[in-house]
Scaffold this motif. Structure first.
Motif, PDB file in Angstrom:
ATOM      1  N   LEU A  17      -8.997  -0.900  31.252  1.00 44.76           N
ATOM      2  CA  LEU A  17      -8.709  -0.210  32.372  1.00 44.76           C
ATOM      3  C   LEU A  17     -10.125   0.289  32.893  1.00 44.76           C
ATOM      4  O   LEU A  17     -10.865   1.006  32.206  1.00 44.76           O
ATOM      5  N   VAL A  18     -10.299  -0.056  34.263  1.00 45.79           N
ATOM      6  CA  VAL A  18     -11.744   0.224  34.750  1.00 45.79           C
ATOM      7  C   VAL A  18     -11.327   1.764  35.690  1.00 45.79           C
ATOM      8  O   VAL A  18     -10.659   1.911  36.313  1.00 45.79           O
ATOM      9  N   THR A  19     -12.319   2.610  35.062  1.00 46.53           N
ATOM     10  CA  THR A  19     -12.178   3.998  35.780  1.00 46.53           C
ATOM     11  C   THR A  19     -13.797   4.475  36.212  1.00 46.53           C
ATOM     12  O   THR A  19     -13.778   5.382  36.665  1.00 46.53           O
ATOM     13  N   GLY A  20     -14.567   3.333  36.351  1.00 42.91           N
ATOM     14  CA  GLY A  20     -15.954   3.815  36.715  1.00 42.91           C
ATOM     15  C   GLY A  20     -16.087   3.159  37.953  1.00 42.91           C
ATOM     16  O   GLY A  20     -15.419   2.388  38.454  1.00 42.91           O
ATOM     17  N   GLY A  21     -17.603   3.302  38.526  1.00 41.05           N
ATOM     18  CA  GLY A  21     -18.085   2.669  39.826  1.00 41.05           C
ATOM     19  C   GLY A  21     -17.193   3.370  41.008  1.00 41.05           C
ATOM     20  O   GLY A  21     -16.806   4.314  40.828  1.00 41.05           O
TER      21      GLY A  21
ATOM     22  N   GLU B 108       0.826   0.055  40.060  1.00 37.68           N
ATOM     23  CA  GLU B 108       0.556   1.215  39.391  1.00 37.68           C
ATOM     24  C   GLU B 108       1.695   1.321  38.143  1.00 37.68           C
ATOM     25  O   GLU B 108       1.384   1.634  36.802  1.00 37.68           O
ATOM     26  N   ALA B 109       2.972   0.774  38.429  1.00 36.25           N
ATOM     27  CA  ALA B 109       3.800   0.728  36.980  1.00 36.25           C
ATOM     28  C   ALA B 109       3.476   0.048  35.958  1.00 36.25           C
ATOM     29  O   ALA B 109       3.511   0.174  34.937  1.00 36.25           O
ATOM     30  N   MET B 110       3.012  -1.071  36.514  1.00 36.71           N
ATOM     31  CA  MET B 110       2.421  -2.244  35.649  1.00 36.71           C
ATOM     32  C   MET B 110       1.253  -1.514  34.999  1.00 36.71           C
ATOM     33  O   MET B 110       1.127  -1.883  33.571  1.00 36.71           O
ATOM     34  N   MET B 111       0.501  -1.011  35.530  1.00 34.14           N
ATOM     35  CA  MET B 111      -0.772  -0.390  34.756  1.00 34.14           C
ATOM     36  C   MET B 111      -0.534   0.784  33.871  1.00 34.14           C
ATOM     37  O   MET B 111      -0.964   0.932  32.866  1.00 34.14           O
ATOM     38  N   ARG B 112       0.548   1.760  34.447  1.00 33.20           N
ATOM     39  CA  ARG B 112       1.314   2.860  33.622  1.00 33.20           C
ATOM     40  C   ARG B 112       1.764   2.117  32.158  1.00 33.20           C
ATOM     41  O   ARG B 112       1.732   2.919  30.836  1.00 33.20           O
TER      42      ARG B 112
ATOM     43  N   GLY C  75      -0.547   3.513  29.534  1.00 33.48           N
ATOM     44  CA  GLY C  75       0.045   4.812  29.538  1.00 33.48           C
ATOM     45  C   GLY C  75      -0.755   6.101  29.277  1.00 33.48           C
ATOM     46  O   GLY C  75      -0.936   6.092  30.934  1.00 33.48           O
ATOM     47  N   ALA C  76      -0.852   6.899  28.711  1.00 40.15           N
ATOM     48  CA  ALA C  76      -1.454   8.010  28.997  1.00 40.15           C
ATOM     49  C   ALA C  76      -2.775   7.943  29.535  1.00 40.15           C
ATOM     50  O   ALA C  76      -3.248   8.797  30.590  1.00 40.15           O
ATOM     51  N   GLU C  77      -3.580   7.016  29.212  1.00 42.94           N
ATOM     52  CA  GLU C  77      -4.900   6.827  29.630  1.00 42.94           C
ATOM     53  C   GLU C  77      -4.930   6.585  31.220  1.00 42.94           C
ATOM     54  O   GLU C  77      -5.849   6.984  32.105  1.00 42.94           O
ATOM     55  N   TYR C  78      -3.745   5.796  31.498  1.00 38.61           N
ATOM     56  CA  TYR C  78      -3.720   5.742  33.269  1.00 38.61           C
ATOM     57  C   TYR C  78      -3.201   6.928  33.901  1.00 38.61           C
ATOM     58  O   TYR C  78      -3.560   7.273  34.921  1.00 38.61           O
ATOM     59  N   ASP C  79      -2.384   7.676  33.225  1.00 38.96           N
ATOM     60  CA  ASP C  79      -1.573   8.949  33.691  1.00 38.96           C
ATOM     61  C   ASP C  79      -2.971   9.791  33.804  1.00 38.96           C
ATOM     62  O   ASP C  79      -3.046  10.506  35.048  1.00 38.96           O
ATOM     63  N   ALA C  80      -3.777   9.936  33.017  1.00 36.23           N
ATOM     64  CA  ALA C  80      -4.931  10.817  33.244  1.00 36.23           C
ATOM     65  C   ALA C  80      -5.921  10.304  34.443  1.00 36.23           C
ATOM     66  O   ALA C  80      -6.512  11.315  35.137  1.00 36.23           O
ATOM     67  N   TYR C  81      -6.157   8.958  34.392  1.00 35.29           N
ATOM     68  CA  TYR C  81      -6.739   8.458  35.461  1.00 35.29           C
ATOM     69  C   TYR C  81      -6.157   8.743  36.934  1.00 35.29           C
ATOM     70  O   TYR C  81      -6.749   9.191  37.850  1.00 35.29           O
TER      71      TYR C  81
END
Ligand code: SAH
Length: 193
Positions: free
Chosen positions: A114-118, A167-171, A175-181
């Motif tokens: 999961l990319v959350t930077g840049g 978004e459903a696929m990423m969730r 899971g929780a990591e994507y929800d927080a993102y």
């Protein structure tokens, strides 16, 4: 003025192709873990090629009705060039940030991270935002209402269908990591929506 506008549009397309090509080659070697490709998704991608590439060329070849022609001005041409430059910059940034996690359709790769930077620290869909800017740049650069807006219409359709599925696929994958993102980012415009 019309000629210069079309040339600017063509240069934008060529620069985009040069940026996309290496990623397409690399992606072919990546293994897929979850494949959410659907006929609808592939059809919408085809529609994007039609709207963003075929329609402006068809217009230049006089194959689009000229009742939809509009006048072109230096101001609109410049707006198109500026929008095009922002589009290419954002496209490049998001491609770099996604790296090996990128794919043209909806897929989860082997070892997907999961990319959350840049630019992904600001919005969840920077690449789709860049495509919307591409559509907007085309609307400025192609002075015909039908051929000018065809790209934007196709990208809006693709985004409308993809956004919730992706978004459903990423969730499901993260899971929780994507929800927080999701809780700390917007979709397309930082801090807005
Ligand atoms: N919606 C994103 C990515 C488009 S590419 C954007 O507009 O920038 C589509 C692929 O990117 C999807 O198949 C998904 O697997 C992957 N993806 C989307 N967001 C991601 C993220 N934050 N981290 C890693 N991969 C992501």
């Amino acid at each position: 003025m019309i000629r210069i506008s079309f040339i600017a549009w063509g240069v934008m397309l060529l620069v985009w192709c040069a940026m996309r090509y290496p990623a397409m080659r690399r992606a072919r070697r990546q293994k897929t873990r979850v494949d959410n490709r659907t006929t609808l998704d592939i059809s919408l991608l085809t529609l994007c090629v039609f709207g963003l590439v075929v329609m402006p060329i068809a217009w230049r070849l006089d194959l689009v009705p000229d009742f939809a022609d509009r006048t072109q001005s230096i101001g609109i041409l410049l707006a198109g060039v500026v929008t095009g430059v922002v589009f290419l910059w954002l496209f490049r940034r998001s491609h770099k940030d996604l790296g090996r996690n990128w794919s043209v359709t909806l897929e989860v790769r082997e070892g997907h991270q999961l990319v959350t930077g840049g630019v992904y620290a600001y919005v969840r869909h920077p690449m789709y935002a860049s495509f919307l800017l591409w559509g907007l740049a085309q609307a400025f650069l192609i002075p015909n209402w039908i051929a000018g807006l065809a790209g934007l219409a196709a990208v809006v359709a693709l985004y409308a269908v993809r956004q919730s599925r992706e978004e459903a696929m990423m969730r499901q994958t993260f899971g929780a990591e994507y929800d927080a993102y999701c809780a700390r980012t917007k979709r397309l415009v930082p801090g807005v929506f």
